[in-house]
Write an enzyme that holds these catalytic residues in place. Structure first.
Site, PDB file in Angstrom:
ATOM      1  N   SER A  14       0.840  -1.205   0.000  1.00 52.27           N
ATOM      2  CA  SER A  14       0.000   0.000   0.000  1.00 52.27           C
ATOM      3  C   SER A  14       0.877   1.257   0.000  1.00 52.27           C
ATOM      4  O   SER A  14       0.511   2.272  -0.606  1.00 52.27           O
ATOM      5  CB  SER A  14      -0.975   0.000   1.174  1.00 52.27           C
ATOM      6  N   ASN A 107      13.570   3.819   5.448  1.00 59.05           N
ATOM      7  CA  ASN A 107      12.566   2.827   5.849  1.00 59.05           C
ATOM      8  C   ASN A 107      11.401   3.542   6.529  1.00 59.05           C
ATOM      9  O   ASN A 107      11.549   4.650   7.041  1.00 59.05           O
ATOM     10  CB  ASN A 107      13.203   1.828   6.827  1.00 59.05           C
ATOM     11  N   HIS A 109       8.318   2.777   9.483  1.00 60.25           N
ATOM     12  CA  HIS A 109       8.010   1.825  10.552  1.00 60.25           C
ATOM     13  C   HIS A 109       6.763   2.296  11.305  1.00 60.25           C
ATOM     14  O   HIS A 109       6.653   3.477  11.647  1.00 60.25           O
ATOM     15  CB  HIS A 109       9.208   1.714  11.504  1.00 60.25           C
TER      16      HIS A 109
HETATM   17  C1  GRF Z   1       3.850  -0.539   6.845  1.00 59.07           C
HETATM   18  O1  GRF Z   1       2.997  -0.372   7.928  1.00 59.07           O
HETATM   19  C2  GRF Z   1       5.246  -0.153   7.216  1.00 59.07           C
HETATM   20  O2  GRF Z   1       5.309   0.777   8.247  1.00 59.07           O
HETATM   21  C3  GRF Z   1       5.858  -1.453   7.676  1.00 59.07           C
HETATM   22  O3  GRF Z   1       5.264  -2.435   6.877  1.00 59.07           O
HETATM   23  C4  GRF Z   1       3.998  -1.994   6.437  1.00 59.07           C
HETATM   24  C5  GRF Z   1       3.949  -2.184   4.955  1.00 59.07           C
HETATM   25  O4  GRF Z   1       2.667  -2.059   4.453  1.00 59.07           O
HETATM   26  N1  GRF Z   1       7.294  -1.399   7.601  1.00 59.07           N
HETATM   27  P1  GRF Z   1       2.420  -2.040   2.894  1.00 59.07           P
HETATM   28  O5  GRF Z   1       3.006  -3.310   2.305  1.00 59.07           O
HETATM   29  O6  GRF Z   1       3.042  -0.808   2.324  1.00 59.07           O
HETATM   30  O7  GRF Z   1       0.909  -2.038   2.761  1.00 59.07           O
END
Ligand code: GRF
Length: 203
Positions: A14, A107, A109
């Site tokens: 996403s 990154n 998080h």
């Molecule tokens: C996100 O919540 C990010 O913070 C974490 O992994 C999730 C990835 O979600 N590191 P997506 O694959 O971008 O939907």
């Protein structure tokens, strides 16, 4: 010239979608490559549908982590990638990749680091009964979610909060902020001094 971005992801992507959707309005970055460590992850399908080169490399089919990361580097170099954006890449970046792209990997998080690093950060926050959590965008170093922090945004945890509702609130912020931070990175507005990241208004 737009900077060339590779997105490394393991899951649904996403954030990949949000980064793609905002790409032309910022006009300073171009996603040229998507790499996943999981075959069949939905992010690869999103990339293919958007016409972006997409590959999966499965770590356990390489003899060493260095060999796995070298294969990634070969592709990053072939696509002339400037910056690496991790978006749900569920693996520690090793020294092979870190050394090649030093200071050029970020990154996202889903917590206010240094609280709740690692897996299941949203659940960790609920289990700790904190009242506020959020999201962090940071540079990547050798540790687990430990690199210099670029941006953090808070989210209030309501009485009746569940993991899905809290995840949704955090992801809304992620989708809003990640493209913006990538744009700042590509415009050269982020200056790192030790653990401090300064923002330059004018470039
Ligand atoms: C996100 O919540 C990010 O913070 C974490 O992994 C999730 C990835 O979600 N590191 P997506 O694959 O971008 O939907």
């Amino acid at each position: 010239m737009r900077k060339r971005i590779a997105v490394l992801a393991s899951g649904s992507g996403s954030n990949f979608k949000a980064i793609m959707d905002a790409m032309n309005s910022f006009g300073v970055y171009e996603v040229v490559l998507c790499i996943s460590d999981k075959a069949g992850s939905y992010v690869l399908q999103r990339a293919e549908e958007a016409g972006i080169a997409a590959f999966s490399f499965i770590p356990k089919s390489f003899e060493t982590k260095a060999a796995y990361e070298q294969e990634i580097i070969n592709h990053l170099q072939q696509w002339n990638v400037d910056y690496i954006v991790l978006a749900g890449y569920m693996r520690l970046v090793g020294s092979t990749l870190l050394e090649k792209f030093e200071g050029r990997i970020i990154n996202i998080h889903p917590s206010l680091l240094p609280s709740f690093p690692g897996l299941d950060a949203v659940r960790q926050a609920l289990e700790a009964s904190v009242k506020v959590t959020g999201m962090t965008i940071h540079y990547v170093d050798a540790g687990m979610d430990t690199g210099p922090i670029i941006v953090q945004q808070p989210v209030t945890i309501d009485e009746d909060e569940t993991e899905p509702t809290l995840t949704k609130k955090i992801q809304q912020l992620e989708h809003e902020w990640y493209p913006q931070v990538i744009a700042w990175l590509c415009e050269g507005r982020l200056i790192v001094e030790g653990r401090n990241v300064h923002f330059m208004n004018k470039v």
